[in-house]
Design a protein around this motif. Structure first.
Motif, PDB file in Angstrom:
ATOM      1  N   CYS A 201      33.911  35.816  31.350  1.00  0.00           N
ATOM      2  CA  CYS A 201      32.934  35.538  32.420  1.00  0.00           C
ATOM      3  C   CYS A 201      33.457  35.892  33.805  1.00  0.00           C
ATOM      4  O   CYS A 201      32.680  36.025  34.745  1.00  0.00           O
ATOM      5  N   LEU A 202      34.781  36.051  33.935  1.00  0.00           N
ATOM      6  CA  LEU A 202      35.362  36.398  35.239  1.00  0.00           C
ATOM      7  C   LEU A 202      35.460  37.903  35.453  1.00  0.00           C
ATOM      8  O   LEU A 202      35.885  38.355  36.521  1.00  0.00           O
ATOM      9  N   GLN A 203      35.065  38.693  34.453  1.00  0.00           N
ATOM     10  CA  GLN A 203      35.268  40.139  34.475  1.00  0.00           C
ATOM     11  C   GLN A 203      34.772  40.790  35.766  1.00  0.00           C
ATOM     12  O   GLN A 203      35.464  41.556  36.409  1.00  0.00           O
ATOM     13  N   ASN A 204      33.559  40.474  36.165  1.00  0.00           N
ATOM     14  CA  ASN A 204      32.963  41.106  37.347  1.00  0.00           C
ATOM     15  C   ASN A 204      32.842  40.144  38.523  1.00  0.00           C
ATOM     16  O   ASN A 204      32.028  40.362  39.428  1.00  0.00           O
ATOM     17  N   LYS A 205      33.633  39.077  38.507  1.00  0.00           N
ATOM     18  CA  LYS A 205      33.610  38.088  39.578  1.00  0.00           C
ATOM     19  C   LYS A 205      34.791  38.305  40.520  1.00  0.00           C
ATOM     20  O   LYS A 205      35.824  38.842  40.131  1.00  0.00           O
ATOM     21  N   VAL A 206      34.629  37.857  41.754  1.00  0.00           N
ATOM     22  CA  VAL A 206      35.707  37.921  42.743  1.00  0.00           C
ATOM     23  C   VAL A 206      36.210  36.505  42.993  1.00  0.00           C
ATOM     24  O   VAL A 206      35.536  35.700  43.643  1.00  0.00           O
ATOM     25  N   ALA A 207      37.361  36.196  42.450  1.00  0.00           N
ATOM     26  CA  ALA A 207      37.932  34.861  42.617  1.00  0.00           C
ATOM     27  C   ALA A 207      38.543  34.712  44.013  1.00  0.00           C
ATOM     28  O   ALA A 207      39.095  35.669  44.562  1.00  0.00           O
ATOM     29  N   VAL A 208      38.440  33.519  44.578  1.00  0.00           N
ATOM     30  CA  VAL A 208      38.974  33.262  45.919  1.00  0.00           C
ATOM     31  C   VAL A 208      39.959  32.087  45.944  1.00  0.00           C
ATOM     32  O   VAL A 208      40.606  31.842  46.958  1.00  0.00           O
ATOM     33  N   ASN A 209      40.063  31.349  44.817  1.00  0.00           N
ATOM     34  CA  ASN A 209      40.941  30.185  44.776  1.00  0.00           C
ATOM     35  C   ASN A 209      41.240  29.858  43.312  1.00  0.00           C
ATOM     36  O   ASN A 209      40.371  30.008  42.458  1.00  0.00           O
ATOM     37  N   ILE A 210      42.466  29.449  43.026  1.00  0.00           N
ATOM     38  CA  ILE A 210      42.854  29.086  41.664  1.00  0.00           C
ATOM     39  C   ILE A 210      43.609  27.770  41.673  1.00  0.00           C
ATOM     40  O   ILE A 210      44.162  27.357  42.693  1.00  0.00           O
ATOM     41  N   ALA A 211      43.639  27.100  40.510  1.00  0.00           N
ATOM     42  CA  ALA A 211      44.406  25.867  40.368  1.00  0.00           C
ATOM     43  C   ALA A 211      44.674  25.627  38.892  1.00  0.00           C
ATOM     44  O   ALA A 211      43.951  26.118  38.023  1.00  0.00           O
ATOM     45  N   CYS A 212      45.729  24.863  38.606  1.00  0.00           N
ATOM     46  CA  CYS A 212      46.086  24.516  37.232  1.00  0.00           C
ATOM     47  C   CYS A 212      46.297  23.013  37.107  1.00  0.00           C
ATOM     48  O   CYS A 212      46.965  22.406  37.953  1.00  0.00           O
ATOM     49  N   GLY A 213      45.746  22.433  36.033  1.00  0.00           N
ATOM     50  CA  GLY A 213      46.128  21.102  35.623  1.00  0.00           C
ATOM     51  C   GLY A 213      47.299  21.216  34.669  1.00  0.00           C
ATOM     52  O   GLY A 213      47.908  22.288  34.527  1.00  0.00           O
ATOM     53  N   GLN A 214      47.610  20.139  33.969  1.00  0.00           N
ATOM     54  CA  GLN A 214      48.728  20.171  33.031  1.00  0.00           C
ATOM     55  C   GLN A 214      48.560  21.310  32.025  1.00  0.00           C
ATOM     56  O   GLN A 214      49.468  22.121  31.826  1.00  0.00           O
ATOM     57  N   MET A 215      47.385  21.401  31.404  1.00  0.00           N
ATOM     58  CA  MET A 215      47.147  22.438  30.401  1.00  0.00           C
ATOM     59  C   MET A 215      45.764  23.059  30.546  1.00  0.00           C
ATOM     60  O   MET A 215      45.135  23.434  29.559  1.00  0.00           O
ATOM     61  N   CYS A 216      45.272  23.156  31.772  1.00  0.00           N
ATOM     62  CA  CYS A 216      43.977  23.792  32.008  1.00  0.00           C
ATOM     63  C   CYS A 216      44.065  24.666  33.258  1.00  0.00           C
ATOM     64  O   CYS A 216      45.007  24.559  34.042  1.00  0.00           O
ATOM     65  N   SER A 217      43.077  25.538  33.404  1.00  0.00           N
ATOM     66  CA  SER A 217      43.068  26.480  34.529  1.00  0.00           C
ATOM     67  C   SER A 217      41.683  26.536  35.147  1.00  0.00           C
ATOM     68  O   SER A 217      40.679  26.343  34.455  1.00  0.00           O
ATOM     69  N   MET A 218      41.628  26.824  36.444  1.00  0.00           N
ATOM     70  CA  MET A 218      40.360  26.871  37.168  1.00  0.00           C
ATOM     71  C   MET A 218      40.370  28.002  38.192  1.00  0.00           C
ATOM     72  O   MET A 218      41.424  28.355  38.733  1.00  0.00           O
ATOM     73  N   ALA A 219      39.189  28.543  38.457  1.00  0.00           N
ATOM     74  CA  ALA A 219      39.040  29.565  39.496  1.00  0.00           C
ATOM     75  C   ALA A 219      37.709  29.373  40.200  1.00  0.00           C
ATOM     76  O   ALA A 219      36.677  29.152  39.549  1.00  0.00           O
ATOM     77  N   VAL A 220      37.739  29.446  41.522  1.00  0.00           N
ATOM     78  CA  VAL A 220      36.517  29.448  42.335  1.00  0.00           C
ATOM     79  C   VAL A 220      36.229  30.898  42.708  1.00  0.00           C
ATOM     80  O   VAL A 220      37.133  31.622  43.129  1.00  0.00           O
ATOM     81  N   VAL A 221      34.987  31.328  42.546  1.00  0.00           N
ATOM     82  CA  VAL A 221      34.625  32.700  42.904  1.00  0.00           C
ATOM     83  C   VAL A 221      33.869  32.708  44.226  1.00  0.00           C
ATOM     84  O   VAL A 221      33.480  31.662  44.751  1.00  0.00           O
ATOM     85  N   ASN A 222      33.668  33.899  44.783  1.00  0.00           N
ATOM     86  CA  ASN A 222      33.131  34.007  46.139  1.00  0.00           C
ATOM     87  C   ASN A 222      31.674  33.564  46.264  1.00  0.00           C
ATOM     88  O   ASN A 222      31.161  33.415  47.370  1.00  0.00           O
ATOM     89  N   THR A 223      31.000  33.334  45.159  1.00  0.00           N
ATOM     90  CA  THR A 223      29.633  32.809  45.204  1.00  0.00           C
ATOM     91  C   THR A 223      29.606  31.285  45.195  1.00  0.00           C
ATOM     92  O   THR A 223      28.542  30.680  45.240  1.00  0.00           O
ATOM     93  N   GLY A 224      30.801  30.655  45.106  1.00  0.00           N
ATOM     94  CA  GLY A 224      30.875  29.203  45.106  1.00  0.00           C
ATOM     95  C   GLY A 224      30.837  28.585  43.728  1.00  0.00           C
ATOM     96  O   GLY A 224      30.833  27.359  43.599  1.00  0.00           O
ATOM     97  N   GLU A 225      30.805  29.413  42.685  1.00  0.00           N
ATOM     98  CA  GLU A 225      30.820  28.889  41.321  1.00  0.00           C
ATOM     99  C   GLU A 225      32.254  28.585  40.897  1.00  0.00           C
ATOM    100  O   GLU A 225      33.206  29.176  41.414  1.00  0.00           O
ATOM    101  N   VAL A 226      32.390  27.673  39.919  1.00  0.00           N
ATOM    102  CA  VAL A 226      33.713  27.302  39.406  1.00  0.00           C
ATOM    103  C   VAL A 226      33.780  27.652  37.919  1.00  0.00           C
ATOM    104  O   VAL A 226      32.897  27.279  37.144  1.00  0.00           O
ATOM    105  N   TYR A 227      34.835  28.359  37.529  1.00  0.00           N
ATOM    106  CA  TYR A 227      35.059  28.727  36.134  1.00  0.00           C
ATOM    107  C   TYR A 227      36.312  28.014  35.633  1.00  0.00           C
ATOM    108  O   TYR A 227      37.316  27.927  36.353  1.00  0.00           O
ATOM    109  N   VAL A 228      36.242  27.514  34.398  1.00  0.00           N
ATOM    110  CA  VAL A 228      37.306  26.664  33.867  1.00  0.00           C
ATOM    111  C   VAL A 228      37.651  27.078  32.442  1.00  0.00           C
ATOM    112  O   VAL A 228      36.808  27.621  31.713  1.00  0.00           O
ATOM    113  N   TRP A 229      38.901  26.817  32.042  1.00  0.00           N
ATOM    114  CA  TRP A 229      39.304  27.088  30.668  1.00  0.00           C
ATOM    115  C   TRP A 229      40.568  26.295  30.351  1.00  0.00           C
ATOM    116  O   TRP A 229      41.279  25.839  31.238  1.00  0.00           O
TER     117      TRP A 229
END
Length: 573
Positions: A201-229
């Motif tokens: 889902c991040l293939q054609n997105k422009v990420a602007v911020n990232i973060a990690c929990g203990q065993m998870c990952s997150m990215a905010v894209v330039n449209t204000g959406e949040v992607y998680v895994w």
């Protein structure tokens, strides 16, 4: 705080006297590990990061761009080439000449560092390939990671317990390391030994911020959406479930909300929206969500950090009823969390710092107002372990750049050759700079030998802010006065200034003035501000429609508002 002493280090790594200069000090005194440094050494620190399972390791840079490390050196995490602990600062010569842009650390610990040139270096614990060098051998010295990153400039780094994430200047996310729960985002649970671009889902997105929990990952894209895994056993992905997610998935529950920043704790998540609101979800056994209870949340829940103006320490009320002090003070400008802790913190636009979650063994279930001036101090004094949630930085001010010199000359009658008379007050400026910076002045001041210009079209605060912008590239106005500056920017066709005005106005929006700001945005063709105000009105529709501003709304504006609101489903049951 300023000091007049500047030191440099000789070949032995010990401080020696150098030249005198005026430097801002970085306040690191609240971290116990720094008690091992001398007062002279503390005065030199410009960047610092405290890490480790007990907060017993530290990396810092000095005003001379040297990097030093100190502490227990678990798994060689100090990067010195050995696993010997050191009670005295030792210089990290392998990174000589490199300037640090950002840094993160894992639980091993392992270190991921990006330089100002966009290079990535890693070292420390590597049992799960979290260093990204293709091996599982601990890294005793910094290793340059270039596989799949050789033509990329890395601008942000993040570490989970045993996995790593980086963000590039073109908005791509790369991950590697431990992947038992899908935290690398590859679609499998096999560990990832080298950097791999996170796609799906991040293939054609422009990420602007990232973060990690203990065993998870997150990215905010330039449209204000949040992607998680990744791992989701406590609902920390915010998807409404507890199943792990091996590839990026958008948080649907945040539809219509534009997120600017994300921060991850051990098993909980915070996000900050463009309206200055905070949402939280995930584990809550210590109250780290700030919702008033200890129940886990698998969907984003709003966090009320500061309820009303009774918390406000401002010496006087805000200038107009359209911008109540409560609306200003309760806007959040910073959120803080760390993958090694169950602590949360936030800072308001009014400068107040709040904390909640696990605070020195106590469970604080609602945001608690502290006496700190920065969120970093919350983690130094109350987090377990006492570690940095980000790289602390301060810049020296012993040398004035050209831009800084120009800033000092604004409104200086001693050097000015032009003055503006506005509302009976003078504003002093320099013709050559105005002609260089502004097309309007380039033509109006051509062949004009007058040294005084009378201005009646705009107020003194607005016109002064405009002239100051030409010297500084920034504006310092209250949100309500920025509306007048937006009018000027539109009149003078200063598009960049127009954007800055819109950003400032957004910070002052509340239910009472939302319609007035929407009207101003339409009047001055400020499309970004118009869309922001419209979304704010839709998100707070019940209260907005009961305001005097809505009752007195221009007929055409009201008609367009209702039509647009209907199209986005605002009036559906």
């Amino acid at each position: 705080m300023e000091e007049e002493l500047s030191l440099s280090y000789g070949e032995s790594g010990k401080p020696v006297q150098a030249t005198l200069s005026s430097l801002k000090m970085l306040d690191v005194g609240k971290w116990p590990i720094f008690s091992l440094c001398s007062e002279e050494e503390l005065q030199l620190i410009r960047q610092a990061c405290v890490f480790g399972s007990a907060g017993n390791e530290v990396l810092y840079t000095t005003v001379n761009d040297e990097i030093f490390v100190l502490g227990t050196n678990c798994c060689g995490c100090l990067g010195l080439g050995d696993v010997q602990s050191t009670i005295e600062p030792r210089r990290l010569d392998s990174l000589s000449g490199k300037k640090i842009a950002c840094l993160s650390y894992g639980s091993g610990p392992h270190i991921v560092l990006a330089t100002t040139e966009g290079e990535v270096f890693t070292w420390g614990h590597n049992a799960y390939s979290q260093l990204g060098n293709g091996t599982t051998n601990h890294g005793l010295v910094p290793c340059h990671i270039s596989t799949n990153l050789s033509n990329k400039q890395v601008t942000e780094v993040a570490c989970g317990s045993y996995h790593s994430l980086v963000l590039t200047s073109d908005g791509e996310v790369f991950a590697w390391g431990y992947n038992n729960s899908g935290q690398v985002g590859s679609g499998s649970t096999a560990n990832q030994p080298i950097p791999r671009r996170v796609t799906g889902c991040l293939q054609n997105k422009v990420a602007v911020n990232i973060a990690c929990g203990q065993m998870c990952s997150m990215a905010v894209v330039n449209t204000g959406e949040v992607y998680v895994w990744g791992y989701n056993g406590n609902g920390q992905l915010g998807l409404g479930s507890s199943g792990n997610q091996p590839t990026p998935c958008r948080i649907a529950a945040l539809q219509g909300i534009r997120v600017q920043r994300v921060a991850c704790g051990y098993a909980h998540t915070l996000v900050l929206t463009d309206e200055g609101q905070v949402y939280a979800w995930g584990a809550n056994s210590y109250g780290q969500l700030g919702t008033g209870n200890k129940s886990n949340q698998s969907y984003p829940a709003p966090v009320v950090v500061e309820k009303d103006s009774s918390c406000c320490r401002q010496p006087s009320p805000c200038p107009t009823p359209d911008f109540p002090s409560a609306a200003r003070c309760s806007r959040i400008i910073e959120i803080a969390a760390c993958h090694s802790a169950h602590t949360s913190a936030a800072k308001t636009q009014g400068g107040h710092v709040y904390m909640w979650g696990q605070c020195r063994g106590q469970s604080v279930v609602l945001p608690h107002l502290t006496h700190f001036s920065c969120t970093d101090d919350v983690f130094a004094c109350f987090a377990t372990p006492a570690v940095s949630w980000r790289l602390l930085s301060v810049e020296p001010d012993d040398h004035l750049t050209v831009a800084e010199s120009l800033k000092r000359e604004f409104d200086n009658p001693n050097t000015a050759d032009l003055k503006f008379l506005v509302d009976g007050k003078y504003i002093y400026a320099h013709k050559v700079l105005l002609k260089i910076r502004c097309e309007h002045f380039r033509s109006s001041l051509e062949d004009n030998e007058d040294d005084t210009v009378e201005m009646s079209e705009f107020s003194y605060p607005v016109y002064r802010a405009f002239l100051e912008y030409l010297y500084t590239d920034s504006i310092s106005l209250s949100p309500e006065e920025a509306v007048g500056l937006l009018d000027l920017a539109t009149f003078y066709r200063e598009n960049r200034l127009k954007k800055l005005c819109q950003q400032t106005i957004k910070q002052g929006i509340c239910e009472e003035n939302a319609i007035a700001l929407l009207s101003a945005a339409v009047k001055y063709d400020a499309q970004d501000l118009e869309e922001f105000c419209f979304r704010f009105c839709i998100n707070h529709l019940t209260v907005v429609t009961q305001t005097s501003g809505f009752a007195e709304m221009d007929h055409d504006l009201l008609k367009n508002f209702i039509s647009k609101a209907s199209r986005v489903g605002a009036f559906k049951n």
